[in-house]
Scaffold this motif. Structure first.
Motif, short mmCIF file in Angstrom:
data_model
loop_
_atom_site.label_atom_id
_atom_site.label_comp_id
_atom_site.label_asym_id
_atom_site.label_seq_id
_atom_site.Cartn_x
_atom_site.Cartn_y
_atom_site.Cartn_z
N LEU A 7 0.82 -1.21 0.00
CA LEU A 7 0.00 0.00 0.00
C LEU A 7 0.85 1.26 0.00
N ALA A 8 2.07 1.18 -0.52
CA ALA A 8 2.94 2.35 -0.57
C ALA A 8 2.27 3.48 -1.33
N ALA A 28 -1.88 -2.64 10.49
CA ALA A 28 -1.47 -3.44 9.34
C ALA A 28 -1.38 -2.62 8.06
N LEU A 29 -2.33 -1.70 7.87
CA LEU A 29 -2.26 -0.81 6.71
C LEU A 29 -1.01 0.06 6.77
N GLY A 30 -0.69 0.53 7.98
CA GLY A 30 0.53 1.31 8.14
C GLY A 30 1.77 0.49 7.85
N GLN A 31 1.81 -0.74 8.33
CA GLN A 31 2.93 -1.64 8.03
C GLN A 31 3.08 -1.87 6.53
N ALA A 32 1.95 -1.88 5.83
CA ALA A 32 1.96 -2.13 4.39
C ALA A 32 2.29 -0.88 3.58
N GLY A 33 2.54 0.24 4.27
CA GLY A 33 3.02 1.43 3.58
C GLY A 33 2.05 2.59 3.49
N ALA A 34 0.83 2.42 3.96
CA ALA A 34 -0.16 3.49 3.87
C ALA A 34 0.01 4.50 5.00
N GLY A 147 -10.29 4.03 -5.96
CA GLY A 147 -10.44 3.97 -4.51
C GLY A 147 -10.95 2.62 -4.10
N LYS A 148 -10.73 2.28 -2.83
CA LYS A 148 -11.16 1.01 -2.28
C LYS A 148 -11.92 1.24 -0.98
N ILE A 149 -13.06 0.59 -0.84
CA ILE A 149 -13.83 0.63 0.40
C ILE A 149 -13.99 -0.79 0.91
N ILE A 150 -13.71 -0.98 2.19
CA ILE A 150 -13.94 -2.27 2.85
C ILE A 150 -14.98 -2.04 3.94
N CYS A 151 -16.11 -2.71 3.82
CA CYS A 151 -17.19 -2.60 4.80
C CYS A 151 -17.08 -3.76 5.78
N MET A 152 -16.80 -3.45 7.03
CA MET A 152 -16.68 -4.49 8.04
C MET A 152 -18.07 -4.94 8.46
N SER A 153 -18.36 -6.20 8.20
CA SER A 153 -19.67 -6.75 8.53
C SER A 153 -19.51 -7.76 9.65
N SER A 154 -20.11 -8.93 9.49
CA SER A 154 -20.08 -9.96 10.52
C SER A 154 -20.70 -11.23 9.95
N VAL A 155 -20.37 -12.37 10.56
CA VAL A 155 -21.08 -13.59 10.17
C VAL A 155 -22.58 -13.42 10.37
N HIS A 156 -22.96 -12.44 11.19
CA HIS A 156 -24.39 -12.23 11.45
C HIS A 156 -25.08 -11.44 10.35
N GLN A 157 -24.41 -11.24 9.22
CA GLN A 157 -25.14 -10.79 8.03
C GLN A 157 -25.88 -11.96 7.40
N VAL A 158 -25.53 -13.19 7.81
CA VAL A 158 -26.23 -14.38 7.31
C VAL A 158 -26.76 -15.28 8.42
N ILE A 233 -8.09 -10.55 10.67
CA ILE A 233 -8.90 -9.63 9.87
C ILE A 233 -8.00 -8.61 9.18
N ALA A 234 -6.96 -8.17 9.87
CA ALA A 234 -6.07 -7.15 9.32
C ALA A 234 -5.39 -7.63 8.04
N ARG A 235 -4.94 -8.87 8.03
CA ARG A 235 -4.28 -9.39 6.83
C ARG A 235 -5.24 -9.42 5.65
N ALA A 236 -6.49 -9.79 5.92
CA ALA A 236 -7.50 -9.80 4.85
C ALA A 236 -7.76 -8.39 4.34
N ALA A 237 -7.78 -7.42 5.25
CA ALA A 237 -8.05 -6.03 4.85
C ALA A 237 -6.92 -5.49 3.98
N VAL A 238 -5.68 -5.78 4.33
CA VAL A 238 -4.56 -5.31 3.52
C VAL A 238 -4.67 -5.87 2.10
N TRP A 239 -4.98 -7.13 1.99
CA TRP A 239 -5.11 -7.75 0.66
C TRP A 239 -6.24 -7.11 -0.14
N LEU A 240 -7.41 -6.93 0.49
CA LEU A 240 -8.54 -6.33 -0.22
C LEU A 240 -8.28 -4.89 -0.61
#
Length: 269
Positions: A7-8, A28-34, A147-158, A233-240
């Protein structure tokens, strides 16, 4: 985290970022360069500690106190983010809360408070981010997306959740809001996705894991046999948020140790 700075040059804003999942994601985003805006609504010291951790990794970060359910506070926050960092490339819509109650006893205040933060807050922040993405457009040297948006939800969306109807309703709403945004904005090269955490060891759900008995009961719902950590969760967010997932649009990534596999049916129900 990998040494590769996925994310540099990118600028991120994470809501509810001074504890739990939001803290893990922001670091994690900061570690990835953001560079990261650490949003919070209470807990100045904790927010400042997150900024310090990001700076230890060589990144830049600032705190901004704002209630995401208030339109004027969200507007001020994004104005400051653009003023300080020049733009915003990544929004992680993470701020959330619970106000649990039996349905027959639930007050309108509890209903409105949870929907206001969890769902309306995501709408207000996403709208502000999208306006900035559209204004700036794609900068290929930074990202393949505008741009990228990540919406934090939950297993309780289903998964329905008795005693938590306001929370589950907010998460079901996040799912379809995310998908509707993704459908509408993909032609503008704006990627919107979701993450649905399962049981994660955070302050919001301490009672579910803080005793051996509670943890044993919780683990019966998790086929993988462990409780999740914010880092999962952080690792998934960096990838997304990175170009490594550039073709992922309108998807909810479940990070739940298999909780949505309905483990009660593993022995024929």
């Amino acid at each position: 985290m990998s040494d590769r700075k996925l994310l540099a040059k990118q600028k991120a804003l994470v809501t509810g970022a001074n504890s739990g999942i939001g803290e893990g994601v922001a670091i994690a985003l900061g570690q990835a360069g953001a560079d990261v805006v650490v949003n919070y609504v209470e807990g100045d010291a904790a927010a400042n500690a997150v900024v310090d951790k990001i700076k230890q990794f060589g990144g830049n970060a600032i705190t901004h106190k704002a209630d995401v359910s208030h339109e004027d506070e969200v507007g001020d926050m994004f104005d400051r983010a653009v003023r300080e960092f020049g733009t915003i490339d990544i929004l992680v819509n993470n701020a959330g809360m619970q106000r649990d109650s039996a349905f027959s006893d639930m007050t309108l205040e509890k209903w409105n408070k949870v929907l206001g933060v969890n769902l309306t807050g995501q709408f207000l922040c996403a709208r502000a981010a999208i306006r900035e993405f559209l204004r700036r457009g794609v900068v290929p040297s930074v990202s393949r997306a505008a741009g990228k948006i990540i919406c934090m939800s939950s297993v309780h969306q289903v998964i329905p959740w008795a005693g938590h109807a306001n929370y589950a309703t907010s998460k079901g709403g996040i799912k379809l809001m995310m998908e509707s945004m993704a459908q509408e904005l993909a032609p503008k090269r704006i990627r919107v996705n979701g993450i649905a955490p399962g049981a994660i060891q955070t302050p919001i759900n301490t009672s579910a894991w803080d005793t051996p008995e509670a943890l044993k009961s919780l683990l019966t719902l998790i086929p993988y046999g462990r409780i999740g950590l914010p880092e999962d969760i952080a690792r998934a967010a960096v990838w997304l948020a990175s170009d490594d997932s550039d073709y992922v649009v309108g998807t909810t990534l479940f990070v739940d140790g298999g909780m949505t596999l309905y483990p009660g049916f593993s022995t024929n129900g």
